[in-house]
Write a protein that holds these residues in place. Structure first.
Motif, PDB file in Angstrom:
ATOM      1  N   UNK A  34       0.641  -1.143  -0.146  1.00 17.34           N
ATOM      2  CA  UNK A  34       0.010   0.058  -0.126  1.00 17.34           C
ATOM      3  C   UNK A  34       0.983   1.163  -0.171  1.00 17.34           C
ATOM      4  N   UNK A  35       2.117   1.158   0.534  1.00 12.91           N
ATOM      5  CA  UNK A  35       3.049   2.186   0.595  1.00 12.91           C
ATOM      6  C   UNK A  35       4.599   1.575   0.945  1.00 12.91           C
ATOM      7  N   UNK A  36       5.313   2.647   0.821  1.00 11.00           N
ATOM      8  CA  UNK A  36       6.911   2.074   1.690  1.00 11.00           C
ATOM      9  C   UNK A  36       7.094   3.262   2.510  1.00 11.00           C
ATOM     10  N   UNK A 145      13.195  -2.349   0.339  1.00 12.81           N
ATOM     11  CA  UNK A 145      12.685  -1.326   1.333  1.00 12.81           C
ATOM     12  C   UNK A 145      11.373  -1.880   1.954  1.00 12.81           C
ATOM     13  N   UNK A 146      11.029  -1.186   3.069  1.00 10.45           N
ATOM     14  CA  UNK A 146       9.864  -1.639   3.740  1.00 10.45           C
ATOM     15  C   UNK A 146       8.664  -1.223   3.486  1.00 10.45           C
ATOM     16  N   UNK A 147       7.685  -1.786   3.190  1.00  7.04           N
ATOM     17  CA  UNK A 147       6.270  -1.566   2.951  1.00  7.04           C
ATOM     18  C   UNK A 147       5.759  -1.088   4.075  1.00  7.04           C
ATOM     19  N   UNK A 148       4.470  -0.439   3.893  1.00 11.41           N
ATOM     20  CA  UNK A 148       3.516  -0.173   5.226  1.00 11.41           C
ATOM     21  C   UNK A 148       2.305  -1.009   5.102  1.00 11.41           C
ATOM     22  N   UNK A 157       6.038  -6.041   5.219  1.00 12.09           N
ATOM     23  CA  UNK A 157       7.083  -6.944   4.705  1.00 12.09           C
ATOM     24  C   UNK A 157       8.031  -5.979   3.993  1.00 12.09           C
ATOM     25  N   UNK A 158       9.222  -6.486   3.952  1.00 14.83           N
ATOM     26  CA  UNK A 158      10.265  -5.632   3.007  1.00 14.83           C
ATOM     27  C   UNK A 158      10.152  -6.359   1.696  1.00 14.83           C
ATOM     28  N   UNK A 159       9.931  -5.429   0.698  1.00 13.79           N
ATOM     29  CA  UNK A 159      10.010  -5.670  -0.640  1.00 13.79           C
ATOM     30  C   UNK A 159      11.164  -5.243  -1.451  1.00 13.79           C
ATOM     31  N   UNK A 160      11.428  -5.942  -2.619  1.00 12.70           N
ATOM     32  CA  UNK A 160      12.655  -5.697  -3.387  1.00 12.70           C
ATOM     33  C   UNK A 160      12.145  -5.407  -4.865  1.00 12.70           C
ATOM     34  N   UNK A 161      12.957  -4.523  -5.440  1.00 11.95           N
ATOM     35  CA  UNK A 161      13.141  -4.091  -6.680  1.00 11.95           C
ATOM     36  C   UNK A 161      14.357  -4.674  -7.301  1.00 11.95           C
ATOM     37  N   UNK A 162      14.225  -5.406  -8.334  1.00  7.19           N
ATOM     38  CA  UNK A 162      15.417  -6.108  -8.930  1.00  7.19           C
ATOM     39  C   UNK A 162      16.245  -5.278  -9.711  1.00  7.19           C
ATOM     40  N   UNK A 425       9.340 -10.287   5.527  1.00 10.18           N
ATOM     41  CA  UNK A 425      10.416 -10.186   4.340  1.00 10.18           C
ATOM     42  C   UNK A 425       9.432 -10.846   2.999  1.00 10.18           C
ATOM     43  N   UNK A 426       9.379 -10.081   2.228  1.00  8.15           N
ATOM     44  CA  UNK A 426       8.917 -10.392   0.926  1.00  8.15           C
ATOM     45  C   UNK A 426       9.848 -10.429  -0.368  1.00  8.15           C
ATOM     46  N   UNK A 427      10.206 -11.158  -0.958  1.00  6.13           N
ATOM     47  CA  UNK A 427      11.190 -11.209  -2.078  1.00  6.13           C
ATOM     48  C   UNK A 427      10.382 -11.313  -3.520  1.00  6.13           C
TER      49      UNK A 427
END
Length: 430
Positions: A34-36, A145-148, A157-162, A425-427
């Motif tokens: 929903x946000x970071x 970066x962490x999501x909200x 969760x932490x999300x990752x942009x490759x 954590x989300x990859x």
């Protein structure tokens, strides 16, 4: 009978495979936050703010200086940059065109490394504190970066942009008064590859981010992307004013006049005009200026007027870099006159209270946290970090407006009140 059993088994297996396929599709669906939110801490030695951004594979936390007007994220890749997902796009590629004007990199080395590949694209990177420049290699690598949560009040969760685009710069660009251990700059400017624009583009957020910089070096503040992170009761009704974008992606707001104690400071209207803000009365907002910088004539008139409005407190010899200092032994922040930046009309103001307008330069001495920028500063007014702290400052780029709360301390909250506790954590797969 055997035929019926066989047909039943075929039907059962087909349905089972359909269910498994459906479940597989559900579990593999990318997580869309929903946000970071990015935690930010204050460096006590410089008064500037730093964010630890997670990059590379394997992941590593990298401290970067927050530069509100920086075009993109750049960091030093010369020493100990190891990542299995680092990639340097070829010159004139689609990735390079997103960065804007660039040249072709010529790095004569028998062993290519991050920041040094032939036939890649090169851009000019800038140290925002010294204005020194260097050539950097455009690259892409993972950024996490962490999501909200749904309402933005806690982390998810932490999300990752490759394939996050950034620039690799030489270590020589880190010279100057940087906070300790900083390895580069996180640019938040109005540019297609700045941190907020890339995040908004990747996740489909509105182009919006919010600064909430801490005044204490003991607790984190935050930068929010896509969501606010604070409720309306905490921030109050925001005051909105137009955002003006400078030629290099800098953020300006219209400042028509300045008031102290609700009294107008006598200023020449033409002195507030900024050519960088397209000849519109403008003040640039900066996270790399520790204190607000005023053009010399504005500074002289403003400090004299402020001193007259604060005549009940004895003055002392100024402490560099300030021009107006007071004996603070009997001084409280609530007794300091309020300062108003008056924007598009007299009813739209950014109020700067005592905690943001004065600074204790040494024991017993407090100074007005505004400095003389000389005859040719970046802009007539450059609003600095001291005035931004514990203010909720929302950059709504989609609507070309800035939302301002003024000091959160008056609402019994601060920029250090966001809950950063999370273990998820989300990859993200692309």
């Amino acid at each position: 009978m055997a035929s019926s059993i066989f047909n039943f088994l075929l039907t059962f297996l087909a349905l089972s495979n359909l269910v498994l396929l459906s479940q597989s599709q559900v579990t593999r669906a990318p997580f869309k936050p929903n946000g970071l939110v990015l935690p930010v801490f204050k460096d006590s030695a410089t008064g500037l703010h730093v964010a630890n951004i997670t990059k590379r594979t394997p992941q590593q936390s990298v401290p970067l200086l927050i530069d509100l007007n920086g075009r993109f994220l750049w960091l030093n890749c010369e020493n100990n940059y190891f990542s299995s997902t680092y990639f340097a796009p070829f010159c004139h590629s689609t990735q390079c065109s997103r960065v804007g004007p660039h040249s072709c990199n010529k790095c004569f080395s028998n062993s290519p490394r991050p920041g040094c590949h032939n036939n890649t694209c090169a851009v000019t990177t800038t140290n925002p504190l010294t204005r020194q420049t260097a050539i950097g290699e455009v690259a892409q690598d993972s950024l996490s970066i962490q999501s909200t949560t749904q309402f933005g009040s806690n982390v998810g969760p932490l999300v990752t942009i490759r394939h996050f685009l950034f620039a690799c710069s030489p270590s020589s660009l880190l010279q100057g008064p940087f906070p300790k251990n900083v390895q580069g700059v996180a640019g938040l400017g109005h540019d297609s590859v700045s941190l907020p624009i890339q995040l908004a583009s990747h996740y489909g957020f509105p182009r919006q981010f919010t600064l909430c910089l801490p005044s204490s070096s003991q607790k984190n503040g935050a930068i929010f992307f896509g969501t606010s992170g604070f409720s309306g009761t905490q921030t109050g009704n925001l005051t909105y004013t137009p955002i003006i974008i400078g030629s290099q992606g800098e953020y300006f707001i219209p400042v028509r006049s300045i008031r102290v104690n609700n009294k107008l400071v006598p200023l020449n209207r033409s002195s507030l005009i900024s050519t960088r803000s397209r000849n519109f009365g403008g003040a640039m907002i900066s996270t790399t200026a520790p204190y607000t910088v005023l053009e010399h004539n504005i500074f002289t008139a403003f400090t004299q007027f402020f001193a007259n409005q604060f005549s009940g407190v004895s003055r002392v010899n100024p402490v560099s870099p300030f021009g107006l200092c007071f004996n603070s032994n009997n001084l409280s922040s609530t007794s300091v006159p309020n300062i108003d930046f008056v924007m598009q009309n007299k009813n739209v103001t950014w109020t700067i209270v005592g905690t943001n307008s004065v600074f204790q330069a040494r024991p017993g001495v407090s100074c007005l946290a505004f400095v003389d920028g000389g005859q040719n500063p970046k802009a007539p007014i450059v609003i600095g970090v001291r005035q931004l702290e514990d203010n909720f400052v929302q950059f709504d780029l989609a609507r070309s407006r800035l939302g301002l709360s003024s000091s959160l301390l008056s609402r019994n909250t601060s920029c250090s009140n966001f809950n950063f506790t999370s273990t998820s954590f989300v990859n993200e797969m692309e």
